[in-house]
Structures are given as structure tokens and as C-alpha cells.
Design a protein around this motif. Structure first.
Motif, PDB file in Angstrom:
ATOM      1  N   GLY A 119      -0.305  21.049  -2.221  1.00  0.00           N
ATOM      2  CA  GLY A 119       0.122  20.574  -3.531  1.00  0.00           C
ATOM      3  C   GLY A 119      -0.466  19.232  -3.919  1.00  0.00           C
ATOM      4  O   GLY A 119      -0.012  18.613  -4.872  1.00  0.00           O
ATOM      5  N   ILE A 120      -1.508  18.803  -3.193  1.00  0.00           N
ATOM      6  CA  ILE A 120      -2.008  17.440  -3.394  1.00  0.00           C
ATOM      7  C   ILE A 120      -2.530  17.216  -4.811  1.00  0.00           C
ATOM      8  O   ILE A 120      -2.285  16.172  -5.394  1.00  0.00           O
ATOM      9  CB  ILE A 120      -3.060  17.067  -2.317  1.00  0.00           C
ATOM     10  CG1 ILE A 120      -3.199  15.554  -2.214  1.00  0.00           C
ATOM     11  CG2 ILE A 120      -4.397  17.723  -2.573  1.00  0.00           C
ATOM     12  CD1 ILE A 120      -2.089  14.866  -1.505  1.00  0.00           C
ATOM     13  N   LEU A 121      -3.211  18.187  -5.382  1.00  0.00           N
ATOM     14  CA  LEU A 121      -3.725  17.996  -6.743  1.00  0.00           C
ATOM     15  C   LEU A 121      -2.617  18.146  -7.777  1.00  0.00           C
ATOM     16  O   LEU A 121      -2.612  17.438  -8.787  1.00  0.00           O
ATOM     17  CB  LEU A 121      -4.876  18.962  -7.028  1.00  0.00           C
ATOM     18  CG  LEU A 121      -6.145  18.713  -6.201  1.00  0.00           C
ATOM     19  CD1 LEU A 121      -7.222  19.724  -6.552  1.00  0.00           C
ATOM     20  CD2 LEU A 121      -6.660  17.293  -6.368  1.00  0.00           C
ATOM     21  N   ILE A 122      -1.674  19.032  -7.525  1.00  0.00           N
ATOM     22  CA  ILE A 122      -0.546  19.217  -8.442  1.00  0.00           C
ATOM     23  C   ILE A 122       0.297  17.944  -8.513  1.00  0.00           C
ATOM     24  O   ILE A 122       0.796  17.571  -9.575  1.00  0.00           O
ATOM     25  CB  ILE A 122       0.326  20.415  -7.983  1.00  0.00           C
ATOM     26  CG1 ILE A 122      -0.487  21.711  -8.067  1.00  0.00           C
ATOM     27  CG2 ILE A 122       1.610  20.516  -8.798  1.00  0.00           C
ATOM     28  CD1 ILE A 122       0.131  22.878  -7.334  1.00  0.00           C
ATOM     29  N   GLU A 123       0.432  17.262  -7.374  1.00  0.00           N
ATOM     30  CA  GLU A 123       1.276  16.061  -7.311  1.00  0.00           C
ATOM     31  C   GLU A 123       0.452  14.771  -7.292  1.00  0.00           C
ATOM     32  O   GLU A 123       0.961  13.716  -6.922  1.00  0.00           O
ATOM     33  CB  GLU A 123       2.183  16.135  -6.086  1.00  0.00           C
ATOM     34  CG  GLU A 123       3.131  17.332  -6.143  1.00  0.00           C
ATOM     35  CD  GLU A 123       4.233  17.239  -5.119  1.00  0.00           C
ATOM     36  OE1 GLU A 123       5.032  16.281  -5.224  1.00  0.00           O
ATOM     37  OE2 GLU A 123       4.289  18.098  -4.234  1.00  0.00           O
ATOM     38  N   ALA A 124      -0.801  14.842  -7.717  1.00  0.00           N
ATOM     39  CA  ALA A 124      -1.679  13.666  -7.679  1.00  0.00           C
ATOM     40  C   ALA A 124      -1.127  12.507  -8.501  1.00  0.00           C
ATOM     41  O   ALA A 124      -1.400  11.342  -8.194  1.00  0.00           O
ATOM     42  CB  ALA A 124      -3.082  14.043  -8.159  1.00  0.00           C
ATOM     43  N   ASP A 125      -0.319  12.799  -9.513  1.00  0.00           N
ATOM     44  CA  ASP A 125       0.243  11.721 -10.337  1.00  0.00           C
ATOM     45  C   ASP A 125       1.194  10.826  -9.544  1.00  0.00           C
ATOM     46  O   ASP A 125       1.518   9.720  -9.981  1.00  0.00           O
ATOM     47  CB  ASP A 125       0.945  12.300 -11.574  1.00  0.00           C
ATOM     48  CG  ASP A 125       2.091  13.229 -11.229  1.00  0.00           C
ATOM     49  OD1 ASP A 125       2.027  13.916 -10.179  1.00  0.00           O
ATOM     50  OD2 ASP A 125       3.061  13.288 -12.004  1.00  0.00           O
ATOM     51  N   LYS A 126       1.628  11.262  -8.358  1.00  0.00           N
ATOM     52  CA  LYS A 126       2.503  10.445  -7.506  1.00  0.00           C
ATOM     53  C   LYS A 126       1.703   9.479  -6.630  1.00  0.00           C
ATOM     54  O   LYS A 126       2.280   8.647  -5.938  1.00  0.00           O
ATOM     55  CB  LYS A 126       3.340  11.348  -6.598  1.00  0.00           C
ATOM     56  CG  LYS A 126       4.329  12.219  -7.345  1.00  0.00           C
ATOM     57  CD  LYS A 126       5.125  13.074  -6.382  1.00  0.00           C
ATOM     58  CE  LYS A 126       6.116  13.953  -7.127  1.00  0.00           C
ATOM     59  NZ  LYS A 126       6.837  14.859  -6.204  1.00  0.00           N
ATOM     60  N   ILE A 127       0.377   9.609  -6.659  1.00  0.00           N
ATOM     61  CA  ILE A 127      -0.485   8.800  -5.799  1.00  0.00           C
ATOM     62  C   ILE A 127      -1.072   7.655  -6.617  1.00  0.00           C
ATOM     63  O   ILE A 127      -1.681   7.877  -7.659  1.00  0.00           O
ATOM     64  CB  ILE A 127      -1.588   9.672  -5.170  1.00  0.00           C
ATOM     65  CG1 ILE A 127      -0.949  10.803  -4.358  1.00  0.00           C
ATOM     66  CG2 ILE A 127      -2.506   8.826  -4.302  1.00  0.00           C
ATOM     67  CD1 ILE A 127      -1.914  11.854  -3.880  1.00  0.00           C
ATOM     68  N   SER A 128      -0.887   6.442  -6.116  1.00  0.00           N
ATOM     69  CA  SER A 128      -1.318   5.245  -6.833  1.00  0.00           C
ATOM     70  C   SER A 128      -2.835   5.157  -6.929  1.00  0.00           C
ATOM     71  O   SER A 128      -3.547   5.512  -5.997  1.00  0.00           O
ATOM     72  CB  SER A 128      -0.788   4.004  -6.122  1.00  0.00           C
ATOM     73  OG  SER A 128      -1.235   2.844  -6.782  1.00  0.00           O
ATOM     74  N   LYS A 129      -3.302   4.663  -8.083  1.00  0.00           N
ATOM     75  CA  LYS A 129      -4.713   4.318  -8.233  1.00  0.00           C
ATOM     76  C   LYS A 129      -4.882   2.802  -8.258  1.00  0.00           C
ATOM     77  O   LYS A 129      -5.997   2.309  -8.308  1.00  0.00           O
ATOM     78  CB  LYS A 129      -5.281   4.921  -9.527  1.00  0.00           C
ATOM     79  CG  LYS A 129      -5.456   6.427  -9.459  1.00  0.00           C
ATOM     80  CD  LYS A 129      -6.183   6.956 -10.675  1.00  0.00           C
ATOM     81  CE  LYS A 129      -6.457   8.445 -10.498  1.00  0.00           C
ATOM     82  NZ  LYS A 129      -7.216   8.992 -11.628  1.00  0.00           N
TER      83      LYS A 129
ATOM     84  N   PHE B  35       0.854  -1.180   0.000  1.00  0.00           N
ATOM     85  CA  PHE B  35       0.000   0.000   0.000  1.00  0.00           C
ATOM     86  C   PHE B  35       0.895   1.236   0.000  1.00  0.00           C
ATOM     87  O   PHE B  35       2.098   1.133   0.210  1.00  0.00           O
ATOM     88  CB  PHE B  35      -0.951   0.009   1.217  1.00  0.00           C
ATOM     89  CG  PHE B  35      -0.270   0.315   2.530  1.00  0.00           C
ATOM     90  CD1 PHE B  35      -0.321   1.593   3.072  1.00  0.00           C
ATOM     91  CD2 PHE B  35       0.418  -0.673   3.213  1.00  0.00           C
ATOM     92  CE1 PHE B  35       0.312   1.872   4.284  1.00  0.00           C
ATOM     93  CE2 PHE B  35       1.058  -0.403   4.419  1.00  0.00           C
ATOM     94  CZ  PHE B  35       0.996   0.878   4.956  1.00  0.00           C
ATOM     95  N   GLN B  36       0.294   2.372  -0.243  1.00  0.00           N
ATOM     96  CA  GLN B  36       1.058   3.627  -0.267  1.00  0.00           C
ATOM     97  C   GLN B  36       0.591   4.481   0.906  1.00  0.00           C
ATOM     98  O   GLN B  36      -0.617   4.604   1.158  1.00  0.00           O
ATOM     99  CB  GLN B  36       0.818   4.358  -1.587  1.00  0.00           C
ATOM    100  CG  GLN B  36       1.666   5.598  -1.761  1.00  0.00           C
ATOM    101  CD  GLN B  36       1.445   6.267  -3.113  1.00  0.00           C
ATOM    102  OE1 GLN B  36       0.420   6.083  -3.762  1.00  0.00           O
ATOM    103  NE2 GLN B  36       2.404   7.059  -3.537  1.00  0.00           N
ATOM    104  N   LEU B  37       1.546   5.074   1.633  1.00  0.00           N
ATOM    105  CA  LEU B  37       1.249   5.977   2.736  1.00  0.00           C
ATOM    106  C   LEU B  37       1.628   7.388   2.299  1.00  0.00           C
ATOM    107  O   LEU B  37       2.777   7.642   1.930  1.00  0.00           O
ATOM    108  CB  LEU B  37       2.038   5.563   3.983  1.00  0.00           C
ATOM    109  CG  LEU B  37       1.846   6.407   5.237  1.00  0.00           C
ATOM    110  CD1 LEU B  37       0.397   6.382   5.710  1.00  0.00           C
ATOM    111  CD2 LEU B  37       2.767   5.914   6.353  1.00  0.00           C
ATOM    112  N   ILE B  38       0.639   8.278   2.317  1.00  0.00           N
ATOM    113  CA  ILE B  38       0.850   9.673   1.926  1.00  0.00           C
ATOM    114  C   ILE B  38       0.668  10.550   3.157  1.00  0.00           C
ATOM    115  O   ILE B  38      -0.347  10.466   3.847  1.00  0.00           O
ATOM    116  CB  ILE B  38      -0.161  10.112   0.830  1.00  0.00           C
ATOM    117  CG1 ILE B  38      -0.055   9.226  -0.407  1.00  0.00           C
ATOM    118  CG2 ILE B  38       0.025  11.595   0.494  1.00  0.00           C
ATOM    119  CD1 ILE B  38       1.220   9.363  -1.191  1.00  0.00           C
ATOM    120  N   ASP B  39       1.645  11.400   3.430  1.00  0.00           N
ATOM    121  CA  ASP B  39       1.611  12.324   4.569  1.00  0.00           C
ATOM    122  C   ASP B  39       1.401  13.727   4.016  1.00  0.00           C
ATOM    123  O   ASP B  39       2.239  14.238   3.272  1.00  0.00           O
ATOM    124  CB  ASP B  39       2.942  12.229   5.322  1.00  0.00           C
ATOM    125  CG  ASP B  39       2.933  12.935   6.662  1.00  0.00           C
ATOM    126  OD1 ASP B  39       2.289  13.997   6.772  1.00  0.00           O
ATOM    127  OD2 ASP B  39       3.598  12.436   7.586  1.00  0.00           O
TER     128      ASP B  39
END
Length: 104
Positions: free
Chosen positions: A44-54, A19-23
């Protein structure tokens, strides 16, 4: 909104689950104490959303659970369906799992 407890997060970490943990706390907060997650401040969560796994479960955390909930609401509007909020954030982790952890 899905939520998990700090006990459930500790079980995931102990079992080595994928799993991925985002802080989403600010950098200075992350530097004070963190659980090893990826730092993406809320602003910056939407700007960096590509770093978050789907493709796998994602746990989003902050200090108390409020900012991470806000981040999840923003990301769910972008189509994310695999997110869980860490209930109580790092304060709950320090209170229930690791009392030695520096909190502010």
C-alpha cells in the motif's frame, strides 16, 4: 539509493532528531517487533504515500532491507528525494543494537 546503518538510526533516535520512520513490513510482522515507526505495508506504499513526509528525512525499513529498497524505488518515481533505506532492516537492529528484540 541512500542507506543508513542501524547505528546511525540509533543515534538519530537517541538525539531526538526530526525524521520519519516508515516500516513497510506486513501488520503481523510489525506486531511481532517494531522500532516505533509508522506501519505502511509495501503493498500500500503508493496508496498511502500522502502519509510520508517530503519535508524532512525519512528512513524506510523492513525485515532485511529488500522490501524497503523496493518501496524507496517506487516512491522516488513519485518525486521523493528525502528517503534512506535501513541497511539490514530489523534483523540488523536485533543483531547489533537490541538482541532481546523478537525476530522471526
Amino acid at each position: 539509493m541512500n542507506e543508513i546503518t542501524v547505528q546511525e538510526l540509533k543515534e538519530k533516535l537517541d538525539k531526538g532528531e526530526d525524521f520519519q520512520l516508515i516500516d513497510v513490513r506486513e501488520d503481523f510482522e510489525y506486531e511481532t517487533s517494531n522500532l516505533g515507526g509508522q506501519s505502511i505495508p509495501l503493498g500500500g506504499i503508493l496508496i498511502e504515500a500522502d502519509k510520508i513526509s517530503k519535508d524532512k528525512p525519512v528512513v524506510v525499513m523492513c525485515r532485511s532491507g529488500k522490501r524497503s529498497a523496493a518501496a524507496i524505488m517506487q516512491l522516488e518515481q513519485q518525486g521523493y528525494t528525502n528517503l534512506s533505506n535501513l541497511r539490514g532492516g530489523i534483523l540488523a537492529w536485533a543483531a547489533e543494537i537490541d538482541p532481546e528484540l523478537s525476530v522471526y
